[in-house]
Design a protein around this motif. Structure first.
Motif, PDB file in Angstrom:
ATOM      1  N   ARG A  24      -0.925  -3.561   9.830  1.00  0.00           N
ATOM      2  CA  ARG A  24      -1.959  -2.577   9.472  1.00  0.00           C
ATOM      3  C   ARG A  24      -1.357  -1.229   9.093  1.00  0.00           C
ATOM      4  O   ARG A  24      -1.618  -0.690   8.022  1.00  0.00           O
ATOM      5  N   LEU A  58      -6.184  -6.355   8.633  1.00  0.00           N
ATOM      6  CA  LEU A  58      -4.807  -6.583   9.065  1.00  0.00           C
ATOM      7  C   LEU A  58      -4.624  -6.338  10.561  1.00  0.00           C
ATOM      8  O   LEU A  58      -5.125  -5.352  11.097  1.00  0.00           O
ATOM      9  N   PRO A  59      -3.881  -7.207  11.224  1.00  0.00           N
ATOM     10  CA  PRO A  59      -3.625  -7.002  12.657  1.00  0.00           C
ATOM     11  C   PRO A  59      -2.525  -5.970  12.884  1.00  0.00           C
ATOM     12  O   PRO A  59      -1.768  -5.632  11.969  1.00  0.00           O
ATOM     13  N   GLU A  60      -2.436  -5.500  14.096  1.00  0.00           N
ATOM     14  CA  GLU A  60      -1.399  -4.539  14.475  1.00  0.00           C
ATOM     15  C   GLU A  60      -0.148  -5.266  14.960  1.00  0.00           C
ATOM     16  O   GLU A  60       0.567  -4.757  15.804  1.00  0.00           O
ATOM     17  N   ALA A 100      -8.544  -3.294   4.281  1.00  0.00           N
ATOM     18  CA  ALA A 100      -7.219  -3.684   4.778  1.00  0.00           C
ATOM     19  C   ALA A 100      -6.997  -3.171   6.192  1.00  0.00           C
ATOM     20  O   ALA A 100      -6.435  -3.876   7.031  1.00  0.00           O
ATOM     21  N   ARG A 101      -7.458  -1.984   6.474  1.00  0.00           N
ATOM     22  CA  ARG A 101      -7.300  -1.427   7.832  1.00  0.00           C
ATOM     23  C   ARG A 101      -8.112  -2.209   8.850  1.00  0.00           C
ATOM     24  O   ARG A 101      -7.759  -2.257  10.017  1.00  0.00           O
ATOM     25  N   ARG A 102      -9.187  -2.806   8.402  1.00  0.00           N
ATOM     26  CA  ARG A 102     -10.020  -3.602   9.301  1.00  0.00           C
ATOM     27  C   ARG A 102      -9.470  -5.023   9.470  1.00  0.00           C
ATOM     28  O   ARG A 102      -9.500  -5.582  10.552  1.00  0.00           O
ATOM     29  N   TYR A 133      -1.344 -12.274   4.384  1.00  0.00           N
ATOM     30  CA  TYR A 133      -0.328 -11.915   5.361  1.00  0.00           C
ATOM     31  C   TYR A 133      -0.047 -13.079   6.308  1.00  0.00           C
ATOM     32  O   TYR A 133      -0.846 -14.000   6.453  1.00  0.00           O
ATOM     33  N   CYS A 145       6.800  -5.843   7.805  1.00  0.00           N
ATOM     34  CA  CYS A 145       6.374  -4.786   8.721  1.00  0.00           C
ATOM     35  C   CYS A 145       6.736  -5.221  10.140  1.00  0.00           C
ATOM     36  O   CYS A 145       6.134  -6.159  10.659  1.00  0.00           O
ATOM     37  N   SER A 160      -0.684   0.459   5.280  1.00  0.00           N
ATOM     38  CA  SER A 160      -1.294   1.777   5.023  1.00  0.00           C
ATOM     39  C   SER A 160      -0.249   2.765   4.539  1.00  0.00           C
ATOM     40  O   SER A 160      -0.490   3.530   3.607  1.00  0.00           O
ATOM     41  N   LYS A 206      -8.416  -0.221   0.581  1.00  0.00           N
ATOM     42  CA  LYS A 206      -7.678   0.382   1.698  1.00  0.00           C
ATOM     43  C   LYS A 206      -8.472   0.398   3.000  1.00  0.00           C
ATOM     44  O   LYS A 206      -7.897   0.263   4.068  1.00  0.00           O
TER      45      LYS A 206
END
Length: 141
Positions: A62, A31-33, A27-29, A92, A56, A66, A24
């Motif tokens: 991101r 995945l792009p926004e 993944a936050r680091r 992704y 998404c 989450s 987790k």
């Protein structure tokens, strides 16, 4: 993602990231926004199985991922429980044109790969095109 329309057909070309083992914090680091689709796979008895395609749009990849994996959010408990039973991996692709394009690509992916946790029978495309074609490009790095 690239998109080409000819008559009543649409041709998408999507770029998948490399495959990541789920963590987790990582993944936050990673995945792009940006909006897109996450392809979740589980390693079951030494075989990679397609478990879920997750779109998404509004939240971006991101935040969307989450929320899916956050055990404090009760909306996806049944899906999350099934995903974490086995080693989980994901990749992704960014699709930032419009939500209907994500819907069309999701429709094709679900039809093509038949993931265990997606609704294979009732998921609908955007109804804008007669035929949907998707070319997938893999990032090997």
């Amino acid at each position: 993602m690239k998109k080409d329309t000819r008559e009543k057909n649409v041709y998408y070309s999507i770029n998948w990231s490399r495959l990541f083992a789920y963590d987790k914090y990582e993944a936050r680091r990673v995945l792009p926004e940006l909006p897109g689709i996450i392809w979740i796979q589980n390693k079951i008895e030494r075989r990679m199985e397609t478990s879920l395609f997750y779109a998404c749009w509004r939240d971006g990849l991101r935040v969307g991922f989450s929320k899916l994996m956050d055990d404090l959010i009760l909306k996806h408990n049944d899906i999350r429980e099934k995903l974490i039973q086995y080693d989980m991996f994901y990749k992704y692709c960014v699709i930032d044109t419009n939500p209907k394009d994500i819907r069309d690509v999701m429709f094709w992916l679900i039809k093509e790969y038949k993931p265990i946790l997606n609704d294979n029978k009732d998921f609908q495309d955007s109804k804008r095109y007669m035929n949907i074609f998707v070319k997938e490009i893999e990032d090997k790095a």
